[in-house]
Design an enzyme around this catalytic site. Structure first.
Site, PDB file in Angstrom:
ATOM      1  CB  CYS A 379      -0.966  -0.037   1.183  1.00 37.33           C
ATOM      2  SG  CYS A 379      -2.371   1.101   1.003  1.00 37.33           S
ATOM      3  CG  HIS A 515      -3.624  -3.814   2.714  1.00 38.41           C
ATOM      4  ND1 HIS A 515      -2.743  -3.384   3.677  1.00 38.41           N
ATOM      5  CD2 HIS A 515      -4.199  -2.690   2.201  1.00 38.41           C
ATOM      6  CE1 HIS A 515      -2.786  -2.060   3.762  1.00 38.41           C
ATOM      7  NE2 HIS A 515      -3.655  -1.616   2.876  1.00 38.41           N
ATOM      8  CD  GLU A 517      -1.514  -6.533   4.909  1.00 35.63           C
ATOM      9  OE1 GLU A 517      -1.793  -5.403   5.339  1.00 35.63           O
ATOM     10  OE2 GLU A 517      -1.037  -6.728   3.769  1.00 35.63           O
TER      11      GLU A 517
END
Length: 545
Positions: A379, A515, A517
């Site tokens: 990001c 993102h 994750e």
């Protein structure tokens, strides 16, 4: 089959790990073939965590459908296969907002609006809606029993238990059973008083999860069962463990899943925890180790990067490596120089908002690029990598983001509201506009360029990843940056927005606007994180030769 509800509460102190306990139980029930989901009810007045400080509340977890939610939903997705949605998390603020909206609209026909029944009914309706289509729904209530904030939620769940039938509900209460060294024993009195508090609002717990730094002796479990009116087999000892992924096996070994299935009269096979055993084996038997430097602005609270931390550990499991994370405040890079970055095998710059520490992150990206250190930008971590490349390689010496300098001459990153939508409309924002709800949120498609590192890692042409940002790469200045060598290797569904960039002639330099994750799990590590950690290990092996 009727939906069965497990209500999870906590007592004595906060931070007992209700979310982990709920997710672990869900993992066991899922391993028995049941369709399970988990909900989190947060008693704070904020409508959602989207505009809350990460250093106070921890990270904001983004669901597939774009909801900004509590970080516990990240735990839920890492433990079970069910994907969370906006139905899986709501706050006091959201409940009151909806009730007030209905009152203004006239839905209540002039009635006096009260906590009971209007607020409690809204809570019950949302829990029932979120449970649809599932065999078991586990509902975690944030906060601690006895706090005034959680009373409407507890009252709503008490009513819901009557409404759906006690045979379809189970109350599970987490408490602290502290060990007192001077007495040489654990003390059960805090648990007794916590259960007494629950009883005072009409809730009798069916299961007690006793948190401690050691296993609770059988005689103390019997004592707790007697004083708290709970079956002795339903007093579960949950000691501190080295890995949260040990907890499903720990709960199963004490028969918690059997007790739940018997309570709900469910006939299902024994839980197969083979996948979790494999996770634990990899975790306990690494073949090497790496140190990742995480450079951010919220480093004083690691929970602000909870999913990133976990994704790095998952990537370690994928590569059979132990991953150590060194947290580096980006302002330290500004004041102390790049010396603070030395000794790490890979550098990760996660997402964030605001100008503080940005120049330190830009210097970090430059250090990683020039010194051939594996770099993963997420990001904002992608945006600052682009700014650095534009300034130092592409000749755009005044490159910046309009987030940090509204009047910058070369805004290589610009506000999302400056981009037109599919219909050609441009959203207008003023200084008076709300911060909430102004971002590109949730899962979106991304096309990967053939021959790129990203395409190689993912092994497919089209992927879907989750977003949470307001700013985009400015296509007007992009050609000049690409001409200087930067590779754009991932594009949005309409192929108009930059999603992934890569630096050529570098061992491993990948940055993404989304993102990754949020979709990493211990059983299925994420390709980008796995590739990054592998590259960091290769760098580590070179440095120790």
């Amino acid at each position: 089959m009727a939906t069965n509800y497990i209500f999870v509460t906590g007592g004595v102190v906060s931070s007992l790990g209700k979310g982990i306990a709920a997710a672990s139980l869900a993992a066991i029930l899922e391993a028995r073939g049941l369709n399970v989901t988990i909900m989190k009810l947060d008693p704070y007045i904020n409508v959602d965590p989207g505009t809350m400080s990460p250093t106070q509340h921890g990270e904001v977890f983004v669901t597939q459908d774009g909801a900004e939610t509590d970080l516990d939903l990240g735990h839920y997705e890492r433990f079970i296969r069910t994907k969370m949605t906006k139905r899986n998390n709501f706050t006091t603020g959201k409940i009151y907002s909806e009730v007030l909206r209905k009152e203004r609209r006239g839905d209540y026909l002039g009635a006096t609006i009260q906590v009971i029944p209007h607020i409690t009914n809204e809570i019950k309706d949302r829990v029932i809606a979120g449970a649809q289509g599932h065999d078991v729904v586990i509902v975690e209530v944030g906060g601690t029993v006895g706090d005034i904030e959680s009373l409407p939620f507890l009252e709503a769940l008490r009513q819901l238990a009557v409404q759906v039938g006690r045979e379809h509900t189970l109350f599970m209460h987490l408490t602290l059973v502290p060990y007192i060294p001077t007495a040489g024993e654990v003390k059960t009195k805090p648990t007794q008083h916590s259960v007494k508090e629950l009883l005072s609002i009409g809730i009798q717990p069916d299961v007690l999860i006793c948190r401690s730094d050691r296993m609770i002796p059988p005689n103390e479990r019997a004592k707790i069962a007697l004083f708290c009116n709970v079956a002795e087999r339903a007093v579960i000892s949950l000691k501190d463990v080295n890995s949260i992924y040990q907890i499903p096996a720990l709960l199963k070994s004490q028969g918690l899943d059997d007790f739940v299935c018997e309570r709900f009269r469910l006939t299902c096979p024994e839980a197969d925890l083979t996948e979790w055993e494999q996770v634990l084996y990899k975790q306990a038997n690494p073949v090497g180790e790496v140190t990742i430097g995480m450079v951010g602005k919220y480093t004083e609270l690691p929970d602000a990067y909870k999913s990133v931390n976990e994704a790095l550990k998952h990537a370690g499991l994928t590569n059979r490596l132990s991953v150590s994370i060194k947290y580096i405040d980006s302002q330290d890079v500004e004041t102390k120089g790049v010396e603070v970055l030395k000794g790490v095998d890979g550098i990760l710059v996660p997402g964030g908002f605001g100008y503080r520490g940005v120049e330190g992150k830009i210097r970090t990206a430059q250090y990683a690029r020039e010194n051939k250190i594996p770099y993963l930008g997420i990001c904002l971590g992608m945006q600052i990598a682009l700014i650095e490349y534009a300034r130092n390689v592409a000749g755009l010496t005044k490159a910046n983001s309009s987030e940090f300098d509204k009047d910058c001459e070369q805004p290589v990153v610009a506000l999302i509201t400056e981009w037109q939508d599919a219909e050609g409309n441009t959203e207008v924002r003023t200084d008076e506009s709300d911060l909430g709800g102004t971002m590109r949120l949730g899962a979106q498609q991304c096309h990967l360029v053939s021959g790129s590192r990203a395409r190689e890692l993912y092994g497919k042409e089209t992927i879907e990843e989750r977003h949470r940002h307001r700013y985009e790469v400015n296509n007007t200045l992009l050609p000049q940056i690409e001409k200087a060598g930067l590779k754009v290797t991932g594009l949005s569904a309409d192929k108009k927005l930059v999603e992934i960039i890569e630096v050529p002639n570098h061992p491993w330099f990948v940055a993404c606007q989304f993102h990754p994750e949020f979709t990493s799990t211990p059983r299925d590590g994420h390709p980008l994180f796995a590739g990054f950690v592998k590259a960091a290990y290769e760098n580590h092996k070179k440095s120790v030769k």
